[in-house]
Motif scaffolding. Structure first.
Motif, PDB file in Angstrom:
ATOM      1  N   UNK A 117       0.846  -1.095   0.145  1.00 52.75           N
ATOM      2  CA  UNK A 117       0.008   0.028  -0.109  1.00 52.75           C
ATOM      3  C   UNK A 117       0.932   1.247   0.028  1.00 52.75           C
ATOM      4  N   UNK A 118       2.023   1.310   0.737  1.00 57.31           N
ATOM      5  CA  UNK A 118       2.739   2.547   0.804  1.00 57.31           C
ATOM      6  C   UNK A 118       3.774   2.792  -0.462  1.00 57.31           C
ATOM      7  N   UNK A 119       3.948   1.566  -1.290  1.00 55.70           N
ATOM      8  CA  UNK A 119       4.320   1.761  -2.552  1.00 55.70           C
ATOM      9  C   UNK A 119       3.590   2.089  -3.623  1.00 55.70           C
ATOM     10  N   UNK A 120       2.358   1.660  -3.501  1.00 48.70           N
ATOM     11  CA  UNK A 120       1.341   2.175  -4.525  1.00 48.70           C
ATOM     12  C   UNK A 120       1.058   3.825  -4.405  1.00 48.70           C
ATOM     13  N   UNK A 121       1.034   4.086  -2.857  1.00 46.28           N
ATOM     14  CA  UNK A 121       0.790   5.559  -2.631  1.00 46.28           C
ATOM     15  C   UNK A 121       1.658   6.399  -3.265  1.00 46.28           C
ATOM     16  N   UNK A 122       2.925   5.924  -3.272  1.00 47.16           N
ATOM     17  CA  UNK A 122       4.078   6.989  -3.817  1.00 47.16           C
ATOM     18  C   UNK A 122       4.181   6.934  -5.376  1.00 47.16           C
ATOM     19  N   UNK A 123       3.510   6.114  -6.012  1.00 48.42           N
ATOM     20  CA  UNK A 123       3.362   5.809  -7.451  1.00 48.42           C
ATOM     21  C   UNK A 123       2.318   6.659  -8.261  1.00 48.42           C
TER      22      UNK A 123
END
Length: 111
Positions: free
Chosen positions: A35-41
């Motif tokens: 979830x944290x990785x997708x938010x940064x994208x």
């Protein structure tokens, strides 16, 4: 069952619980990382978008509303006056209360 068998069973249950807890913690950590990785994208917004309301002129049939009719209320008759009992002395109140109980006592006596 003996105490040794119970101890062995509880040990197996504790081991299963600990393994399940470790798997659950690892899965939740992986989900949080995803979830944290997708938010940064997610792309950043380019600029602030301003929205304004444009008022349209009212159609001619809605421009002039007809006058509302006034309705006169129907007169309702006045309620009858409340019955006022005169103030009774303590003796009169006790006598009246005794009169109310007399028929009940007679019916109970007949039963």
């Amino acid at each position: 069952m003996t105490a040794l068998t119970l101890n062995h069973e509880f040990g197996l249950m504790r081991l299963r619980f600990q393994r399940t807890l470790v798997v659950s913690v690892l899965l939740h950590a992986a989900l949080l990382a995803a979830i944290a990785a997708v938010r940064d994208l997610a792309p950043a917004p380019d600029a602030i978008i301003e929205i304004t309301w444009l008022e349209q002129p009212a159609p001619p049939e809605l421009a002039a509303a007809p006058e509302a009719e006034t309705i006169t209320p129907i007169e309702q008759p006045a309620p009858p006056p409340a019955r006022v009992e005169p103030n009774l002395s303590v003796k009169e109140k006790l006598a009246r209360a005794g009169q109310d109980r007399t028929p009940v006592r007679e019916k109970l006596g007949r039963l």
